[in-house]
Design an enzyme around this catalytic site. Sequence first.
Site, PDB file in Angstrom:
ATOM      1  N   TRP A  28      -2.842   9.766   3.539  1.00 35.96           N
ATOM      2  CA  TRP A  28      -1.706  10.487   4.093  1.00 35.96           C
ATOM      3  C   TRP A  28      -1.992  11.975   4.307  1.00 35.96           C
ATOM      4  O   TRP A  28      -1.413  12.825   3.667  1.00 35.96           O
ATOM      5  CB  TRP A  28      -0.468  10.279   3.212  1.00 35.96           C
ATOM      6  CG  TRP A  28       0.721  10.025   4.050  1.00 35.96           C
ATOM      7  CD1 TRP A  28       1.466  10.975   4.695  1.00 35.96           C
ATOM      8  CD2 TRP A  28       1.302   8.762   4.370  1.00 35.96           C
ATOM      9  NE1 TRP A  28       2.477  10.366   5.410  1.00 35.96           N
ATOM     10  CE2 TRP A  28       2.407   9.021   5.233  1.00 35.96           C
ATOM     11  CE3 TRP A  28       1.008   7.436   4.036  1.00 35.96           C
ATOM     12  CZ2 TRP A  28       3.206   8.003   5.738  1.00 35.96           C
ATOM     13  CZ3 TRP A  28       1.798   6.435   4.527  1.00 35.96           C
ATOM     14  CH2 TRP A  28       2.884   6.722   5.384  1.00 35.96           C
ATOM     15  N   HIS A  80       0.836  -1.191   0.000  1.00 32.75           N
ATOM     16  CA  HIS A  80       0.000   0.000   0.000  1.00 32.75           C
ATOM     17  C   HIS A  80       0.872   1.243   0.000  1.00 32.75           C
ATOM     18  O   HIS A  80       2.094   1.153   0.109  1.00 32.75           O
ATOM     19  CB  HIS A  80      -0.905   0.011   1.239  1.00 32.75           C
ATOM     20  CG  HIS A  80      -1.916  -1.068   1.230  1.00 32.75           C
ATOM     21  ND1 HIS A  80      -2.779  -1.269   0.184  1.00 32.75           N
ATOM     22  CD2 HIS A  80      -2.199  -2.017   2.144  1.00 32.75           C
ATOM     23  CE1 HIS A  80      -3.563  -2.287   0.466  1.00 32.75           C
ATOM     24  NE2 HIS A  80      -3.219  -2.766   1.644  1.00 32.75           N
ATOM     25  N   THR A  81       0.207   2.392  -0.037  1.00 27.14           N
ATOM     26  CA  THR A  81       0.904   3.671   0.054  1.00 27.14           C
ATOM     27  C   THR A  81       1.843   3.661   1.261  1.00 27.14           C
ATOM     28  O   THR A  81       1.413   3.366   2.368  1.00 27.14           O
ATOM     29  CB  THR A  81      -0.106   4.809   0.274  1.00 27.14           C
ATOM     30  OG1 THR A  81      -1.169   4.620  -0.632  1.00 27.14           O
ATOM     31  CG2 THR A  81       0.546   6.156   0.060  1.00 27.14           C
ATOM     32  N   GLN A  82       3.128   3.998   1.048  1.00 22.70           N
ATOM     33  CA  GLN A  82       4.025   4.008   2.181  1.00 22.70           C
ATOM     34  C   GLN A  82       4.584   5.392   2.433  1.00 22.70           C
ATOM     35  O   GLN A  82       5.259   5.630   3.418  1.00 22.70           O
ATOM     36  CB  GLN A  82       5.171   3.020   1.941  1.00 22.70           C
ATOM     37  CG  GLN A  82       4.626   1.703   1.469  1.00 22.70           C
ATOM     38  CD  GLN A  82       5.394   0.516   1.977  1.00 22.70           C
ATOM     39  OE1 GLN A  82       6.361   0.667   2.706  1.00 22.70           O
ATOM     40  NE2 GLN A  82       4.947  -0.650   1.612  1.00 22.70           N
ATOM     41  N   SER A  83       4.308   6.305   1.517  1.00 24.14           N
ATOM     42  CA  SER A  83       4.749   7.689   1.726  1.00 24.14           C
ATOM     43  C   SER A  83       3.951   8.590   0.786  1.00 24.14           C
ATOM     44  O   SER A  83       3.523   8.150  -0.272  1.00 24.14           O
ATOM     45  CB  SER A  83       6.233   7.824   1.437  1.00 24.14           C
ATOM     46  OG  SER A  83       6.481   7.435   0.103  1.00 24.14           O
TER      47      SER A  83
END
Lengths: 260, 299
Positions: free
Chosen positions: A139, A32-35
Site C-alpha cells: 500500500w 489480504h491487506t485491504q487498507s
Amino acid sequence: MNHLPQAWGRPRDDVYGAYDGSYLQSNGPNQHTQSPVVTGTSVLAIKFKDGVVIAADNLASYGSLARFTDVKRLRVFAETTVVGFGGDVSDMQYLDRLLSSLDTEEAYGTAGHTLNANNLHTYLTKVFYKRRSDFNPLWNQVLVAGMDGEGKPFLASTDLLGTAFSSPSLATGYGAHLAQPLMRKIAPDEEAASKLSKEKAVEAIKESMKVLYYRDARSLDKYSIAVVTKDGIELKENEKLENQSWAFADQIRGYGTQVN
Amino acid sequence: MTSIGTGYDLTNSVFSPDGRNFQVEYAVKAVENGGTSIGIRCKDGVVLAVEKVITSKLLKAGANKRIATIDRHMGAVSSGLVPDGRHFVSRARDEAASWRKTYKTPITTKDLASRMGGYLQAYTLYSSVRPFGVTAIVAGWDSELELPVDGQVGSGPSIGSGGKVEGKTYGGPGLYMIEPSGQYWGYYGAATGKGRQTAKAEMEKLDLAAGKLSLLDGVKEAAKIIYIAHADNKDKEFELEMTWISNLDGPTKGRHQEVPKDLLEEAERLAKKSLEDEDDEEETKDDDDKPADEDKMEE
C-alpha cells in the site's frame, strides 16, 4: 474438564456447547491487506540541472492520530538513489528490506553495482504490479530519485497498482493536489528543469512542504530532504519548516457578522 | 598411515579402528595442493590475500576472482578445489541472508563461521557425500556501533541503556579458518594451501596477538607473505589478489572490498623489494666466502 489433553484449557463442551469451527474460516477466501494502517503522507520531488531534490515529512499517522513523529521516509539505495515512500509504513519497511537484499546481491557480481535509479524504478514497478495482481498490494506510492543510465537526472513514480510515470516534478498523495501546481510553475517542462539551479529547486520543495503543512491534516513540520546528484547524496533527516505566516490570524473574527 | 589398504579409507563417514575418517584426511591433501591463502587480523580491520597460480598466458589478468564477499561486511577465500570454494561461498551467502531475514541485522563473523563449520561437518557424516576439498578463511568486521534494525524507520526511546554494558567493547575484527572436517577456530593470522608453513612462520614474527598491527601495514605484510610463500613454487608465475575490511572510520567503512589498485601495486612493489634485499644479503654472504676461498687457493 475431562482427562483428554486436547480438551485442556478449552471451554467445556457440556457448559458452553461444542466449539463453533465456522469462525476459523477454514474454507473461506484468503484475506489480504485491504487498507493501510500506519501511513506516511506526501512525498515531493523536482528535477534540476544536476540532479533531483526529494522531500517527505517525518510523520507516520495512525488514522488521524499523529502516532510516530520521527519516521524517516526517504531511504537511500546503493549510495546513488533515494526512494521516497508514501502510504503504509509496514509495507515501506518490507520494501526497504527487499531493496537492501537486492543491493547486497547485486554487489556480489564481479562487475560491481550496475543498478541505477531507472533500473530500480522498473524493479519496484514490477514488484508492485505483481502484488496487486495477486490481490495483495503493497500500500504505497513511491518516488524514485537519482540518475539514469546516461547520468542524467531521473525521477519517476510508481504505486500500489504498479502504475508508473515520470515528470520533471512529482508529488504523491495530497502533494499531487497542492504541491505539484507550485512546482510546475518553476519547472513546467523538462527543458525548464534542465536549467533550474539547485538552490531554486530546494527553495521550491521547501515552499511546497510549507503549503502542505498548512493544509494537510496528516502532515508535520519536521521533514527529511535529499539532494541527489552524480557526486552523491546530501541527506538531511531532521529539518524544521521555517518562516510560517500566522500573524494574520489575529485579525480574523467570527464567521460573518461578528465585529470583535 | 599404516591403515591404508585395509578398506577403512574407501568411504566417507567410516571410522578406522583408531577413530579416524580417512576420506576427510584425503580432502585435506587436496587443500595442501591449492594456492596459498592467508588472512591477517589487524587492530582496525582484516586482510585476505590469495596466491593465484597462472596456469596459462591466455588467462585474463585480474579476472577469475577467488575472494568473495558475503553480505556486505565479510569476505571468504579458500585453498583447494575451486568449485568447492564456490559452493562454500554460495552457502555462506544463503546463511547470511537467512540470518538477516530472521534477526533483521547482519550476521557476526563468529556466527557465520559456526554455521559454516556445521555445514562442512555435515559432509563428513554420510557415505552418500564427500567432504569439502577446501579449507576456507572467513574474515569480517562486526560493527562496533549499535546498528539500526533492517528497515527501521524511527529512533525508538531516547532514554535507557539499549542493552549495552558500560565499559564493554562491541564488534571488531573477526577471522576464522574452517577445515574439511568442519573444525574451525578463530585466528590472529590464518594460512592454508601449499605455502601455509612458510606463511605461518612469517605471521608468527608479526606478534599479531598484541593487536597493534594497523590495517595498512597488514596489507603490506600480507603481500609480502604471499610472495615469500610463493618462493617454494618459483617456476610458476602467480597473481596476487587481496581484499580488506576496515572499521567504520577506515577506508572501507566496515565493508568488504578489493584493496585499491594503487595500494595493491605499492604493497607488491615492497614485497618484491624485500625479497630482493634478502637475496642480496645471501649474495653478500657468498661474496664474503669467495675471497676466503681465493685466499685458500693462494695458499
